[in-house]
Design a protein around this motif. Structure first.
Motif, PDB file in Angstrom:
ATOM      1  N   ARG A  21       0.685   7.351  -6.200  1.00 53.14           N
ATOM      2  CA  ARG A  21      -0.448   8.280  -6.160  1.00 53.14           C
ATOM      3  C   ARG A  21      -0.010   9.688  -5.790  1.00 53.14           C
ATOM      4  N   LEU A  22       0.856   9.802  -4.790  1.00 51.41           N
ATOM      5  CA  LEU A  22       1.289  11.123  -4.351  1.00 51.41           C
ATOM      6  C   LEU A  22       2.147  11.822  -5.400  1.00 51.41           C
ATOM      7  N   GLU A  23       2.797  11.040  -6.272  1.00 49.01           N
ATOM      8  CA  GLU A  23       3.578  11.638  -7.356  1.00 49.01           C
ATOM      9  C   GLU A  23       2.718  11.960  -8.571  1.00 49.01           C
ATOM     10  N   GLY A  24       1.429  11.630  -8.508  1.00 47.34           N
ATOM     11  CA  GLY A  24       0.522  11.943  -9.603  1.00 47.34           C
ATOM     12  C   GLY A  24       0.473  10.904 -10.699  1.00 47.34           C
ATOM     13  N   ALA A  25       1.107   9.767 -10.498  1.00 47.22           N
ATOM     14  CA  ALA A  25       1.121   8.708 -11.506  1.00 47.22           C
ATOM     15  C   ALA A  25       0.198   7.572 -11.069  1.00 47.22           C
ATOM     16  N   ALA A  26      -0.279   6.841 -12.043  1.00 44.92           N
ATOM     17  CA  ALA A  26      -1.101   5.674 -11.738  1.00 44.92           C
ATOM     18  C   ALA A  26      -0.181   4.525 -11.339  1.00 44.92           C
ATOM     19  N   PRO A  27      -0.496   3.850 -10.235  1.00 53.70           N
ATOM     20  CA  PRO A  27       0.348   2.720  -9.836  1.00 53.70           C
ATOM     21  C   PRO A  27       0.134   1.531 -10.762  1.00 53.70           C
ATOM     22  N   PRO A  28       1.104   0.645 -10.870  1.00 55.38           N
ATOM     23  CA  PRO A  28       0.904  -0.563 -11.679  1.00 55.38           C
ATOM     24  C   PRO A  28      -0.244  -1.388 -11.091  1.00 55.38           C
ATOM     25  N   MET A  29      -1.163  -1.808 -11.949  1.00 58.07           N
ATOM     26  CA  MET A  29      -2.331  -2.546 -11.454  1.00 58.07           C
ATOM     27  C   MET A  29      -1.942  -3.855 -10.794  1.00 58.07           C
ATOM     28  N   VAL A  30      -0.836  -4.461 -11.203  1.00 57.05           N
ATOM     29  CA  VAL A  30      -0.416  -5.697 -10.555  1.00 57.05           C
ATOM     30  C   VAL A  30      -0.089  -5.428  -9.087  1.00 57.05           C
ATOM     31  N   MET A  31       0.468  -4.260  -8.786  1.00 57.63           N
ATOM     32  CA  MET A  31       0.777  -3.926  -7.399  1.00 57.63           C
ATOM     33  C   MET A  31      -0.491  -3.657  -6.609  1.00 57.63           C
ATOM     34  N   GLY A  82       0.816  -1.212   0.000  1.00 57.18           N
ATOM     35  CA  GLY A  82       0.000   0.000   0.000  1.00 57.18           C
ATOM     36  C   GLY A  82       0.848   1.260   0.000  1.00 57.18           C
ATOM     37  N   GLY A  83       1.969   1.208   0.709  1.00 58.42           N
ATOM     38  CA  GLY A  83       2.883   2.347   0.676  1.00 58.42           C
ATOM     39  C   GLY A  83       3.451   2.565  -0.711  1.00 58.42           C
ATOM     40  N   PHE A  84       3.762   1.469  -1.400  1.00 55.30           N
ATOM     41  CA  PHE A  84       4.250   1.546  -2.776  1.00 55.30           C
ATOM     42  C   PHE A  84       3.202   2.192  -3.676  1.00 55.30           C
ATOM     43  N   VAL A  85       1.944   1.761  -3.531  1.00 56.58           N
ATOM     44  CA  VAL A  85       0.847   2.329  -4.312  1.00 56.58           C
ATOM     45  C   VAL A  85       0.675   3.808  -3.961  1.00 56.58           C
ATOM     46  N   GLY A  86       0.780   4.128  -2.661  1.00 60.67           N
ATOM     47  CA  GLY A  86       0.621   5.512  -2.226  1.00 60.67           C
ATOM     48  C   GLY A  86       1.680   6.441  -2.778  1.00 60.67           C
ATOM     49  N   VAL A  87       2.908   5.953  -2.891  1.00 61.96           N
ATOM     50  CA  VAL A  87       3.979   6.787  -3.450  1.00 61.96           C
ATOM     51  C   VAL A  87       3.668   7.147  -4.896  1.00 61.96           C
TER      52      VAL A  87
END
Length: 114
Positions: A83-93, A76-81
């Protein structure tokens, strides 16, 4: 923390995460504040679980669930980083985070309730 309170808090975090996932899959806007609230509630539930398990005497399933939830928190922290940078996280993550959290909730809930 009693098992019922913990299950209530973790269920609230899971429902918030599920609603964000549905919005993301439908290409709708997901507010960063929603993710931060989701994360804060989830981390408080994991901390409460770890504190409750610290004394020992619980089932192995509860300990395994706590470990799985800690791994989900890292994801979740990886996904949050992202998000906070304005990019979409990899869906696999995103999916790994969700599946690991569900496994952790199931194991910890089972271990606390037996």
């Amino acid at each position: 923390m009693t098992a019922a309170i913990w299950l209530g808090v973790v269920t609230a975090a899971a429902l918030a995460g599920a609603s964000m996932l549905v919005r993301h899959l439908h290409r709708r806007y997901v507010a960063p504040a929603a993710g931060l609230v989701h994360g804060a509630v989830a981390v408080s539930a994991v901390v409460g679980l770890v504190v409750a398990l610290w004394g020992g005497g619980q089932a192995l399933a509860a300990n395994a669930g706590a470990f799985a939830l800690c791994l989900a928190a890292v994801g979740g922290g990886f996904v949050g980083v992202f998000r906070l940078e304005g990019a979409a996280p990899p869906m696999v993550m995103v999916w790994l985070h969700a599946v690991m959290a569900l496994i952790g909730i199931a194991l910890a809930g089972y271990g606390l309730l037996i």
